[in-house]
Design a protein around this motif. Sequence first.
Motif, mmCIF file in Angstrom:
data_model
loop_
_atom_site.group_PDB
_atom_site.id
_atom_site.type_symbol
_atom_site.label_atom_id
_atom_site.label_comp_id
_atom_site.label_asym_id
_atom_site.label_seq_id
_atom_site.Cartn_x
_atom_site.Cartn_y
_atom_site.Cartn_z
ATOM 1 N N ASN A 74 37.391 42.397 32.398
ATOM 2 C CA ASN A 74 38.347 42.543 33.495
ATOM 3 C C ASN A 74 38.173 41.439 34.531
ATOM 4 O OD1 ASN A 74 40.110 45.194 33.461
ATOM 5 N ND2 ASN A 74 38.173 45.659 32.450
ATOM 6 N N LEU A 75 36.927 41.105 34.838
ATOM 7 C CA LEU A 75 36.668 40.004 35.775
ATOM 8 C C LEU A 75 37.209 38.695 35.215
ATOM 9 C CD1 LEU A 75 33.059 40.956 36.908
ATOM 10 C CD2 LEU A 75 35.121 40.984 38.336
ATOM 11 N N SER A 76 37.178 38.568 33.878
ATOM 12 C CA SER A 76 37.709 37.375 33.232
ATOM 13 C C SER A 76 39.218 37.255 33.485
ATOM 14 C CB SER A 76 37.395 37.434 31.732
ATOM 15 O OG SER A 76 37.926 36.317 31.070
ATOM 16 N N ASP A 77 39.917 38.391 33.476
ATOM 17 C CA ASP A 77 41.352 38.366 33.801
ATOM 18 C C ASP A 77 41.568 37.968 35.260
ATOM 19 O OD1 ASP A 77 42.600 38.995 31.362
ATOM 20 O OD2 ASP A 77 42.207 41.131 31.617
ATOM 21 N N LEU A 78 40.723 38.478 36.156
ATOM 22 C CA LEU A 78 40.850 38.079 37.564
ATOM 23 C C LEU A 78 40.555 36.589 37.714
ATOM 24 C CD1 LEU A 78 39.227 41.026 39.622
ATOM 25 C CD2 LEU A 78 41.661 40.598 39.147
ATOM 26 N N ALA A 79 39.540 36.100 36.972
ATOM 27 C CA ALA A 79 39.190 34.677 37.024
ATOM 28 C C ALA A 79 40.370 33.823 36.573
ATOM 29 C CB ALA A 79 37.972 34.398 36.140
ATOM 30 N N ALA A 80 41.049 34.268 35.508
ATOM 31 C CA ALA A 80 42.181 33.510 34.968
ATOM 32 C C ALA A 80 43.344 33.453 35.947
ATOM 33 C CB ALA A 80 42.644 34.130 33.650
ATOM 34 N N MET A 81 43.360 34.393 36.917
ATOM 35 C CA MET A 81 44.401 34.385 37.943
ATOM 36 C C MET A 81 43.930 33.669 39.207
ATOM 37 S SD MET A 81 46.817 36.024 36.413
ATOM 38 C CE MET A 81 48.029 36.333 37.710
ATOM 39 N N GLY A 82 42.663 33.273 39.224
ATOM 40 C CA GLY A 82 42.101 32.631 40.413
ATOM 41 C C GLY A 82 41.856 33.613 41.550
ATOM 42 N N ALA A 83 41.705 34.905 41.220
ATOM 43 C CA ALA A 83 41.576 35.940 42.254
ATOM 44 C C ALA A 83 40.122 36.184 42.646
ATOM 45 C CB ALA A 83 42.198 37.241 41.766
ATOM 46 N N GLU A 84 39.917 36.610 43.878
ATOM 47 C CA GLU A 84 38.595 37.022 44.360
ATOM 48 C C GLU A 84 38.424 38.503 44.054
ATOM 49 O OE1 GLU A 84 36.478 34.939 45.561
ATOM 50 O OE2 GLU A 84 37.854 33.253 45.829
ATOM 51 N N PRO A 85 37.396 38.888 43.279
ATOM 52 C CA PRO A 85 37.198 40.297 42.937
ATOM 53 C C PRO A 85 37.028 41.154 44.189
ATOM 54 C CG PRO A 85 35.740 38.871 41.663
ATOM 55 C CD PRO A 85 36.375 38.008 42.708
ATOM 56 N N ALA A 86 37.596 42.350 44.155
ATOM 57 C CA ALA A 86 37.466 43.238 45.314
ATOM 58 C C ALA A 86 37.034 44.650 44.892
ATOM 59 C CB ALA A 86 38.778 43.276 46.089
ATOM 60 N N ALA A 206 48.630 25.862 34.858
ATOM 61 C CA ALA A 206 48.657 27.137 34.142
ATOM 62 C C ALA A 206 47.229 27.488 33.743
ATOM 63 C CB ALA A 206 49.534 27.063 32.899
ATOM 64 N N CYS A 207 46.974 28.775 33.539
ATOM 65 C CA CYS A 207 45.619 29.210 33.167
ATOM 66 C C CYS A 207 45.687 30.535 32.426
ATOM 67 C CB CYS A 207 44.765 29.360 34.429
ATOM 68 S SG CYS A 207 43.021 29.708 34.100
ATOM 69 N N ILE A 208 44.768 30.718 31.471
ATOM 70 C CA ILE A 208 44.668 31.981 30.726
ATOM 71 C C ILE A 208 43.207 32.143 30.342
ATOM 72 C CG2 ILE A 208 45.092 30.915 28.439
ATOM 73 C CD1 ILE A 208 46.836 33.429 27.800
ATOM 74 N N ASP A 209 42.757 33.379 30.165
ATOM 75 C CA ASP A 209 41.390 33.530 29.648
ATOM 76 C C ASP A 209 41.469 33.766 28.139
ATOM 77 O OD1 ASP A 209 42.259 36.279 29.965
ATOM 78 O OD2 ASP A 209 40.174 36.890 29.764
ATOM 79 N N LEU A 210 40.459 33.297 27.431
ATOM 80 C CA LEU A 210 40.458 33.361 25.970
ATOM 81 C C LEU A 210 39.860 34.683 25.515
ATOM 82 C CD1 LEU A 210 39.339 29.733 25.043
ATOM 83 C CD2 LEU A 210 41.651 30.670 25.257
ATOM 84 N N SER A 211 40.739 35.660 25.227
ATOM 85 C CA SER A 211 40.245 36.937 24.720
ATOM 86 C C SER A 211 40.574 37.092 23.234
ATOM 87 C CB SER A 211 40.820 38.100 25.529
ATOM 88 O OG SER A 211 42.223 38.000 25.621
ATOM 89 N N ASP A 212 41.735 36.610 22.812
ATOM 90 C CA ASP A 212 42.139 36.766 21.409
ATOM 91 C C ASP A 212 41.882 35.516 20.583
ATOM 92 O OD1 ASP A 212 43.040 39.301 22.059
ATOM 93 O OD2 ASP A 212 45.043 38.592 22.551
#
Length: 319
Positions: A74-86, A206-212
């Motif tokens: 889940n943090l990886s998805d936040l990272a791919a969005m450039g978001a700060e975890p909360a 653009a950015c995406i995390d590599l899950s698949d």
Amino acid sequence: MREFDLIGYVHEVFRQAGAADGAGCPVGIGDDAAVLDVPASQQLVACTDALVEGVHFPEATPAAAVGYKALAVNLSDLAAMGAEPAWFLMALALPQADTAWVDAFATGMAELAVEADIRLVGGDVTSGRRSVCITAMGLVEPGTALRRDGAQPGDRVVVSGQPGRAANALRALESGDRPDAGDKLALQFPEPRLALGRALRGRATACIDLSDGLLSDLGHVLQRSGCGAVVELERIPCAETLLALPAQERWRRQLTGGDDYELCFTLPAAECGHLAALGEAAGIPLTVVGEITEAPGLTLLEPGGQRYQPQGTGWEHFR
Ligand code: ADP
Ligand code: MG
């Protein structure tokens, strides 16, 4: 343990770690829902991802790794969005409330929560096949979230780390071999690339995390951005543990193995001079593997320059 003992136990593990409720969460674990203070100047970024035993992790996976990884993906998805975890919520299903398992599971997850500075604010517990579903929330300045749809012809395609290592470890475990220690870490304790995502805000198109797997995940970027790409297989950063494999098998694991949780992003060519510094600041090597093209579709080139036809497409449920 009964249901409410279990919730209390998990809450206590997170409280002691300093990763439960707290600032910005006036109502947390213990009410019907959490109340969260979203700063007026920020946007909320939300994602959810489940791990199911037998699908996402083998039965023999240590409880600490299950807890860690459920949050890490889940943090990886936040990272791919450039978001700060909360904040995050965690729904847990277990066949039985085994205290030792729950303790190791919660401790593994809480350690990562502390590291990533994210707080557990609620969840659910049920009996059933072992699974963990986390909903994570992060914050960004309005309009700065990284997205999949901004790649432009001429942009360079960059990946972090060495995709294929998790697949390498899984293959070894499945065939009863002992995986390389580094590969096993990549599979069971993937490091969400939060610092990298943060550094890419305002830079990556653009950015995406590599899950698949790179093939399928870069494909999503191309589709959403309305463009194509040429990727040279020999430029995909290769772990030493993959080098000994026949090229076809190595490429298969790098492209479609999945479970990498590295970031794949596009960067204007003019920004590429900053790449080494970016990687250094984020603590992970970054490698240009190809270029975005106006012509749609993903072209993979073998070392000789001939087109490579991949076998398989990457991880897919319901196939
Ligand atoms: P309800 O019956 O109203 O759905 P629950 O009994 O499921 O409430 O949960 C009671 C409280 O415990 C809620 O605040 C909920 O968010 C929290 N909680 C339940 N499961 C978890 C969990 N796995 N992790 C964190 N908090 C949890
Ligand atoms: Mg409930």
